[in-house]
Write an enzyme that holds these catalytic residues in place. Structure first.
Site, PDB file in Angstrom:
ATOM      1  N   ALA A 168       0.822  -1.214   0.000  1.00  0.00           N
ATOM      2  CA  ALA A 168       0.000   0.000   0.000  1.00  0.00           C
ATOM      3  C   ALA A 168       0.854   1.261   0.000  1.00  0.00           C
ATOM      4  CB  ALA A 168      -0.939   0.002   1.191  1.00  0.00           C
ATOM      5  N   THR A 169       2.046   1.198   0.587  1.00  0.00           N
ATOM      6  CA  THR A 169       2.915   2.374   0.586  1.00  0.00           C
ATOM      7  C   THR A 169       3.238   2.796  -0.841  1.00  0.00           C
ATOM      8  OG1 THR A 169       3.891   1.902   2.750  1.00  0.00           O
ATOM      9  CG2 THR A 169       5.191   3.252   1.252  1.00  0.00           C
ATOM     10  N   GLN A 186      -6.884  -0.720   6.143  1.00  0.00           N
ATOM     11  CA  GLN A 186      -7.431  -1.300   7.371  1.00  0.00           C
ATOM     12  C   GLN A 186      -8.904  -1.677   7.242  1.00  0.00           C
ATOM     13  OE1 GLN A 186      -5.724  -2.107  10.073  1.00  0.00           O
ATOM     14  NE2 GLN A 186      -3.780  -1.123   9.609  1.00  0.00           N
ATOM     15  N   SER A 207      -3.641  -3.525   0.876  1.00  0.00           N
ATOM     16  CA  SER A 207      -2.468  -4.344   1.195  1.00  0.00           C
ATOM     17  C   SER A 207      -2.906  -5.750   1.551  1.00  0.00           C
ATOM     18  CB  SER A 207      -1.697  -3.725   2.356  1.00  0.00           C
ATOM     19  OG  SER A 207      -0.586  -4.504   2.710  1.00  0.00           O
ATOM     20  N   HIS A 240      -1.257  -8.141   3.428  1.00  0.00           N
ATOM     21  CA  HIS A 240      -0.944  -8.726   4.736  1.00  0.00           C
ATOM     22  C   HIS A 240      -1.851  -8.225   5.854  1.00  0.00           C
ATOM     23  CE1 HIS A 240       1.454  -5.544   6.935  1.00  0.00           C
ATOM     24  NE2 HIS A 240       1.519  -5.037   5.719  1.00  0.00           N
ATOM     25  N   CYS A 295       4.614   1.335  11.816  1.00  0.00           N
ATOM     26  CA  CYS A 295       5.506   2.087  10.929  1.00  0.00           C
ATOM     27  C   CYS A 295       6.161   3.265  11.633  1.00  0.00           C
ATOM     28  CB  CYS A 295       4.731   2.580   9.708  1.00  0.00           C
ATOM     29  SG  CYS A 295       4.022   1.247   8.732  1.00  0.00           S
TER      30      CYS A 295
END
Length: 363
Positions: free
Chosen positions: A73-74, A171, A188, A190, A308
């Site tokens: 996602a980053t 999320q 994302s 994970h 993070c």
């Protein structure tokens, strides 16, 4: 270890692991190792697996867009904001509680910061703060306090000013319905029991976003670099399982939320109670030294905030944006649970945290 840190990452689903294994096999065991860009039989099979996964991931997204796989996602958020700003010169705005992956891009782009209330929910959109022909970034579920943001309302306000709406749905994806109206969506694997190292950017049809990286024609020329069929297959299987278990997982998370609330009545909840994903409980207790708490309850995996940023020593920017004092922010912990958390595990974990707090003289 009792794992209560689901916002940082989630356990890999057995189904996702099984889906990945074929595409990790080497010579003599099968042809799963082939490059999906190759035109031979093995490459075509790998490419087909990537497309199956793409459809599985897209099934939980709005209609009328396309999924492009990324390293996470980053990367997806950086792609959307940095390249989007090149084609939309009107400027950028984003919530003060965005994840660091968005927030640091917003800072680089000199974005307008959009405030939230004391519950950690975005204030109603103010047209005067939104760019004309730009980008508005509004996350779906906050990673630190779990509050659900009014994405649809912000999308409508952005569109009224000819701007695009970028939604960080990391999320919420697979747990909370993604509202219609977003133009760019980052997710994302994970966070939904898939593998680390893969995410995606969903781009609404008709949006011509420039590539972030160059060097090949992978991902329809939009994202250079060899695609991993194993990671894609794991992501796809995790997404398909999330869709299948959506109601069951939600009911389980709600039961755990009620259990945690009953066991920790003395702790104050950070953020809204109702407009919230119930797999996230961010709480504080006056007089608690949370670093010592983590040491004394060392067999319980929980956090002091975003994984993070938790190593920086800085106070949570999310709690501070909500108006929480520095002292209260430093006395806060985040607990997260989900599909593979049993009620007994949660009871044992919360009991250990309560006992550790009592060792500090906090009853």
């Amino acid at each position: 270890m009792i794992y209560l840190d689901y916002q940082a990452t989630t356990p890999l689903a057995p189904e996702a692991r099984a889906a990945m294994l074929r595409w990790l096999e080497g010579p003599g065991e099968g042809d799963g190792f082939a490059n999906p860009s190759s035109t031979h039989k093995g490459g075509r099979a790998a490419a087909a697996a990537v497309e199956v996964a793409r459809d599985q991931v897209a099934a939980l997204m709005p209609k009328g867009g396309r999924v492009f796989f990324t390293s996470g996602a980053t990367e997806a958020l950086n792609w959307a904001l940095l390249r989007g700003a090149e084609i939309l010169p009107g400027g950028v705005a984003g919530l003060s509680i965005e994840h660091a992956a968005s927030l640091q891009c917003l800072e680089r782009l000199h974005a307008t910061v959009l405030p939230v209330d004391s519950d950690g929910v975005a204030l109603p959109p103010d047209a005067a703060l939104l760019p004309e022909n730009g980008i508005v970034a509004t996350m779906l579920v906050n990673n630190e306090v779990g509050t659900i943001q009014p994405v649809a309302e912000y999308a409508a306000a952005a569109h009224a000013k000819n701007s695009l709406l970028l939604c960080d749905a990391v999320q919420g994806y697979g747990r909370v319905a993604i509202p219609e109206g977003a133009d760019l969506i980052a997710i994302s694997a994970h966070k939904i029991h898939g593998p680390k190292g893969i995410g995606a950017l969903w781009i609404r049809d008709g949006i011509d976003l420039p590539p972030l990286m160059f060097g090949g024609a992978q991902e329809q020329g939009m994202r250079s670099g060899t695609v991993s069929p194993a990671l894609c297959a794991g992501f796809g299987a995790a997404a398909a399982l999330a869709a299948e278990r959506l109601d069951e997982d939600a009911a389980h998370v709600e039961r755990l939320w009620s259990l945690a609330r009953d066991m920790l009545p003395e702790w104050t909840i950070n953020g809204a109670v109702d407009a919230r994903y119930q797999g996230n409980l961010n709480i504080r207790r006056e007089g608690v030294n949370v670093l010592r708490l983590m040491s004394d309850a060392r067999n319980i995996a929980f956090s002091l905030g975003s994984a993070c940023g938790s190593g920086s020593g800085k106070v949570s920017h999310v709690l501070r944006a909500m108006g929480v004092s520095e002292a209260d922010a430093r006395a806060s912990i985040r607990l997260g649970w989900g599909r593979y958390t049993s009620e007994q595990e949660l009871r044992d974990g919360l009991t250990a945290i309560r006992d550790a707090a009592r060792l500090q003289g906090v009853n």
